[in-house]
Design a protein around this motif. Structure first.
Motif, PDB file in Angstrom:
ATOM      1  N   ARG A  60       0.858  -1.182   0.000  1.00 48.33           N
ATOM      2  CA  ARG A  60       0.000   0.000   0.000  1.00 48.33           C
ATOM      3  C   ARG A  60       0.892   1.229   0.000  1.00 48.33           C
ATOM      4  N   VAL A  61       0.410   2.300  -0.601  1.00 52.40           N
ATOM      5  CA  VAL A  61       1.189   3.535  -0.601  1.00 52.40           C
ATOM      6  C   VAL A  61       1.247   4.053   0.831  1.00 52.40           C
ATOM      7  N   LEU A  62       2.455   4.244   1.321  1.00 52.87           N
ATOM      8  CA  LEU A  62       2.638   4.776   2.671  1.00 52.87           C
ATOM      9  C   LEU A  62       2.792   6.292   2.620  1.00 52.87           C
ATOM     10  N   PHE A  63       3.620   6.764   1.691  1.00 51.72           N
ATOM     11  CA  PHE A  63       3.835   8.199   1.536  1.00 51.72           C
ATOM     12  C   PHE A  63       3.618   8.576   0.071  1.00 51.72           C
ATOM     13  N   ASP A  64       2.575   9.327  -0.195  1.00 51.03           N
ATOM     14  CA  ASP A  64       2.276   9.785  -1.538  1.00 51.03           C
ATOM     15  C   ASP A  64       3.360  10.754  -2.004  1.00 51.03           C
ATOM     16  N   ALA A  65       3.574  10.827  -3.299  1.00 50.67           N
ATOM     17  CA  ALA A  65       4.616  11.700  -3.862  1.00 50.67           C
ATOM     18  C   ALA A  65       4.454  13.151  -3.415  1.00 50.67           C
ATOM     19  N   GLY A  66       3.233  13.606  -3.236  1.00 50.26           N
ATOM     20  CA  GLY A  66       2.986  14.989  -2.854  1.00 50.26           C
ATOM     21  C   GLY A  66       3.463  15.350  -1.458  1.00 50.26           C
ATOM     22  N   LEU A  67       3.773  14.371  -0.641  1.00 52.23           N
ATOM     23  CA  LEU A  67       4.259  14.643   0.712  1.00 52.23           C
ATOM     24  C   LEU A  67       5.731  15.055   0.741  1.00 52.23           C
ATOM     25  N   GLY A  85       9.328  15.520  -8.180  1.00 50.62           N
ATOM     26  CA  GLY A  85       9.741  14.305  -8.861  1.00 50.62           C
ATOM     27  C   GLY A  85       9.975  13.094  -7.985  1.00 50.62           C
ATOM     28  N   HIS A  86       9.777  13.212  -6.677  1.00 50.44           N
ATOM     29  CA  HIS A  86       9.952  12.046  -5.811  1.00 50.44           C
ATOM     30  C   HIS A  86       8.765  11.119  -6.027  1.00 50.44           C
ATOM     31  N   GLU A  87       9.047   9.865  -6.246  1.00 48.54           N
ATOM     32  CA  GLU A  87       7.974   8.885  -6.410  1.00 48.54           C
ATOM     33  C   GLU A  87       7.324   8.592  -5.062  1.00 48.54           C
ATOM     34  N   PRO A  88       6.102   8.045  -5.071  1.00 46.48           N
ATOM     35  CA  PRO A  88       5.518   7.606  -3.805  1.00 46.48           C
ATOM     36  C   PRO A  88       6.353   6.470  -3.223  1.00 46.48           C
ATOM     37  N   GLU A  89       6.235   6.286  -1.936  1.00 39.37           N
ATOM     38  CA  GLU A  89       6.894   5.163  -1.273  1.00 39.37           C
ATOM     39  C   GLU A  89       5.820   4.143  -0.919  1.00 39.37           C
ATOM     40  N   VAL A  90       5.965   2.948  -1.466  1.00 38.38           N
ATOM     41  CA  VAL A  90       4.995   1.877  -1.275  1.00 38.38           C
ATOM     42  C   VAL A  90       5.494   0.965  -0.159  1.00 38.38           C
TER      43      VAL A  90
END
Length: 161
Positions: free
Chosen positions: A131-138, A143-148
């Protein structure tokens, strides 16, 4: 287990990976000092770090090992070293702390880490929840990808000798 003197070499391996988020050199010294029991280093023939994995026990879930970073020096890639380090660390921490799950976060574009942790789960007969833990917008930088979050477990019990 890593030693404090390994901190600079571990920082360089992380930097040279060009995939990991690079932390301050100070943080790698702290990892080697405060989290040595939940981290591991593979050494080259001269005793220098060739690969590392850093982790910690999740405070609110102490039976879960969180793998923070894992990287292999360029000269040693493609030899199964990351998988061996991860297996060895999980087995050691299972014996000493009784973990039954491993968690890590992986950016979707990090194919090598996605393969590494999927194969770890297979070798340990464990399922993987993602599951996505940290969305890219955080993240403050563009350009940082989300952290799954990959939650792997329960792990098969470690055989005691």
């Amino acid at each position: 287990m890593p030693r404090v003197a390994d901190g600079a070499a571990i920082w360089r391996i992380a930097r040279d990976s060009q995939v990991l988020d690079l932390n301050s050199s100070y943080s790698y010294l702290l990892w080697c000092h405060d989290f040595a029991a939940t981290s591991a280093v593979a050494r080259d023939p001269h005793g220098e770090p060739a690969a590392f994995v850093t982790g910690y026990l999740r405070p609110e879930c102490p039976r879960t090992l969180v793998v923070w970073q894992i990287a292999v020096s360029g000269a040693y890639r493609g030899r199964g070293l990351a998988a061996a380090l991860l297996d060895g660390l999980a087995d050691r921490v299972a014996r000493t702390a009784g973990i039954d799950h491993v968690e890590t976060t992986i950016a979707p574009g990090n194919a090598a880490s996605n393969r590494l942790f999927a194969s770890f789960a297979e070798r340990h007969g464990a399922s993987v929840e993602r599951r996505v833990l940290f969305d890219a917008g955080l993240f403050p930088e563009q350009g940082h990808e989300p952290e799954v979050l990959h939650r792997i477990g329960p792990l098969a019990p470690v055989a005691r000798n």
